[in-house]
Motif scaffolding. Structure first.
Motif, mmCIF file in Angstrom:
data_model
loop_
_atom_site.group_PDB
_atom_site.id
_atom_site.type_symbol
_atom_site.label_atom_id
_atom_site.label_comp_id
_atom_site.label_asym_id
_atom_site.label_seq_id
_atom_site.Cartn_x
_atom_site.Cartn_y
_atom_site.Cartn_z
ATOM 1 N N ASP A 1 23.051 -28.312 2.653
ATOM 2 C CA ASP A 1 21.626 -28.645 2.612
ATOM 3 C C ASP A 1 20.860 -27.991 3.759
ATOM 4 O OD1 ASP A 1 22.920 -30.284 4.490
ATOM 5 O OD2 ASP A 1 21.528 -31.950 4.202
ATOM 6 N N LYS A 2 21.479 -27.892 4.928
ATOM 7 C CA LYS A 2 20.804 -27.240 6.049
ATOM 8 C C LYS A 2 20.727 -25.721 5.848
ATOM 9 C CE LYS A 2 21.782 -30.763 9.547
ATOM 10 N NZ LYS A 2 20.400 -31.273 9.530
ATOM 11 N N LEU A 3 21.765 -25.150 5.242
ATOM 12 C CA LEU A 3 21.712 -23.721 4.942
ATOM 13 C C LEU A 3 20.613 -23.425 3.926
ATOM 14 C CD1 LEU A 3 25.506 -22.791 4.718
ATOM 15 C CD2 LEU A 3 23.885 -22.085 6.489
ATOM 16 N N ARG A 4 20.501 -24.275 2.910
ATOM 17 C CA ARG A 4 19.473 -24.037 1.887
ATOM 18 C C ARG A 4 18.065 -24.187 2.450
ATOM 19 N NH1 ARG A 4 23.103 -26.938 -1.548
ATOM 20 N NH2 ARG A 4 21.963 -28.862 -1.067
ATOM 21 N N SER A 5 17.882 -25.171 3.317
ATOM 22 C CA SER A 5 16.534 -25.439 3.835
ATOM 23 C C SER A 5 16.182 -24.596 5.057
ATOM 24 C CB SER A 5 16.406 -26.921 4.198
ATOM 25 O OG SER A 5 17.261 -27.259 5.283
ATOM 26 N N GLY A 6 17.165 -23.879 5.605
ATOM 27 C CA GLY A 6 16.913 -23.084 6.801
ATOM 28 C C GLY A 6 16.734 -23.929 8.051
ATOM 29 N N ASP A 7 17.445 -25.032 8.126
ATOM 30 C CA ASP A 7 17.343 -25.919 9.283
ATOM 31 C C ASP A 7 18.250 -25.403 10.402
ATOM 32 O OD1 ASP A 7 17.076 -27.952 11.086
ATOM 33 O OD2 ASP A 7 17.968 -29.521 9.837
ATOM 34 N N TRP A 8 17.807 -24.329 11.042
ATOM 35 C CA TRP A 8 18.630 -23.692 12.071
ATOM 36 C C TRP A 8 18.710 -24.543 13.327
ATOM 37 C CZ3 TRP A 8 20.494 -21.245 8.501
ATOM 38 C CH2 TRP A 8 19.752 -20.487 7.603
ATOM 39 N N ALA A 9 17.659 -25.272 13.630
ATOM 40 C CA ALA A 9 17.699 -26.173 14.782
ATOM 41 C C ALA A 9 18.725 -27.283 14.556
ATOM 42 C CB ALA A 9 16.320 -26.771 15.036
ATOM 43 N N GLY A 10 18.796 -27.758 13.323
ATOM 44 C CA GLY A 10 19.786 -28.784 13.003
ATOM 45 C C GLY A 10 21.203 -28.263 13.122
ATOM 46 N N ILE A 11 21.427 -27.028 12.676
ATOM 47 C CA ILE A 11 22.755 -26.413 12.795
ATOM 48 C C ILE A 11 23.102 -26.171 14.263
ATOM 49 C CG2 ILE A 11 24.019 -24.261 12.367
ATOM 50 C CD1 ILE A 11 22.807 -24.274 9.549
ATOM 51 N N GLU A 12 22.133 -25.730 15.055
ATOM 52 C CA GLU A 12 22.394 -25.549 16.483
ATOM 53 C C GLU A 12 22.790 -26.866 17.145
ATOM 54 O OE1 GLU A 12 20.096 -24.209 20.598
ATOM 55 O OE2 GLU A 12 19.329 -23.489 18.665
ATOM 56 N N GLN A 13 22.139 -27.957 16.754
ATOM 57 C CA GLN A 13 22.479 -29.250 17.329
ATOM 58 C C GLN A 13 23.894 -29.676 16.941
ATOM 59 O OE1 GLN A 13 21.069 -31.073 19.608
ATOM 60 N NE2 GLN A 13 22.675 -32.657 19.466
ATOM 61 N N LEU A 14 24.270 -29.448 15.698
ATOM 62 C CA LEU A 14 25.633 -29.763 15.269
ATOM 63 C C LEU A 14 26.650 -28.927 16.062
ATOM 64 C CD1 LEU A 14 25.116 -29.989 11.406
ATOM 65 C CD2 LEU A 14 25.564 -31.886 12.977
ATOM 66 N N ALA A 15 26.298 -27.676 16.321
ATOM 67 C CA ALA A 15 27.175 -26.814 17.112
ATOM 68 C C ALA A 15 27.298 -27.324 18.538
ATOM 69 C CB ALA A 15 26.662 -25.375 17.099
ATOM 70 N N ARG A 16 26.187 -27.773 19.114
ATOM 71 C CA ARG A 16 26.231 -28.295 20.475
ATOM 72 C C ARG A 16 27.141 -29.522 20.567
ATOM 73 N NH1 ARG A 16 22.922 -25.837 23.862
ATOM 74 N NH2 ARG A 16 21.151 -24.651 23.023
ATOM 75 N N GLU A 17 27.063 -30.386 19.581
ATOM 76 C CA GLU A 17 27.912 -31.579 19.565
ATOM 77 C C GLU A 17 29.383 -31.177 19.471
ATOM 78 O OE1 GLU A 17 24.641 -34.426 17.279
ATOM 79 O OE2 GLU A 17 26.410 -33.702 16.224
ATOM 80 N N ALA A 18 29.664 -30.176 18.655
ATOM 81 C CA ALA A 18 31.043 -29.709 18.501
ATOM 82 C C ALA A 18 31.545 -29.049 19.778
ATOM 83 C CB ALA A 18 31.140 -28.741 17.333
ATOM 84 N N ALA A 19 30.701 -28.235 20.397
ATOM 85 C CA ALA A 19 31.097 -27.523 21.613
ATOM 86 C C ALA A 19 31.358 -28.464 22.775
ATOM 87 C CB ALA A 19 30.020 -26.512 22.002
#
Length: 213
Positions: free
Chosen positions: A192-210
């Motif tokens: 859903d984030k890829l389809r909507s272009g929610d790059w800020a949301g993906i960056e936040q998920l990456a930060r949590e993982a990192a």
């Protein structure tokens, strides 16, 4: 390049972050902004799976246009897949399992391979072939962190990247094990984030993982 050199490259890639994002991408136009978000969030090693027609174009775009990204190819099944991914600019390859043909092709390829395992016998076979880093897949259905933990004593030479069914909440169960280098996770790039272009949301998920360790 020798198997030892390729394994050293794999080891360096797996140590970049505690989580390797595993991406199923439908639209190659999303590849660059998605990868930039993942890199900004601290997860620069990115596995783009060969599960869609857009995968190779996505790998090429990331390799050419995203500074700091180490893009790899997933769901590699054959020598043809290795050749196509290497041509597209992939820097590592990941397979869901192992076969003699794929291992022979990997020996002849410049692309370092992270082969998939689900049993101790497969781990032993790969140790004989010179591998010291492998994927454990599908991690949760195949036995989870308890199975990998049980392998640490009899098979201490092998290090793992468990992938399959792992979440942000369960990742630490794996990352706390002495024989786990990192985990693979698809939760960082939800459809859903890829389809909507929610790059800020993906960056936040990456930060949590990192931040997992």
């Amino acid at each position: 390049m020798s198997i030892e050199q390729k394994q050293q490259q794999i080891a360096a890639t797996l140590r970049l972050a505690p989580v390797v994002p595993v991406v199923i991408i439908e639209d190659a136009r999303a590849a660059v902004p998605m990868a930039r978000a993942l890199v900004a969030g601290g997860t620069p090693a990115i596995e783009v799976t060969l599960r869609t027609p857009a995968a190779l174009d996505a790998i090429k775009a990331i390799a050419e246009d995203v500074e700091g990204a180490v893009v790899g190819v997933g769901t590699v099944l054959s020598a043809k897949d290795l050749r196509a991914a290497f041509k597209a600019g992939a820097r590592f390859a990941v397979s869901p399992g192992v076969s003699p043909g794929l291992l022979d092709a990997a020996d002849d390829s410049e692309l370092p391979l992270l082969p998939g395992t689900a049993t101790a016998s497969e781990v032993m076979t790969l140790l004989e072939r010179g591998y010291r880093h492998v994927k454990f897949f599908p991690a949760v259905p195949a036995g989870g962190h308890k199975l990998i933990g049980a392998w640490a004593s009899p098979l201490p030479q092998m290090k793992f990247c468990p992938t399959g069914g792992i979440t942000l909440a369960s990742a630490t169960d794996f990352l706390s094990l002495p024989n786990v280098v990192c985990v693979g996770g698809s939760w960082l790039t939800p459809a859903d984030k890829l389809r909507s272009g929610d790059w800020a949301g993906i960056e936040q998920l990456a930060r949590e993982a990192a931040a997992l360790r």
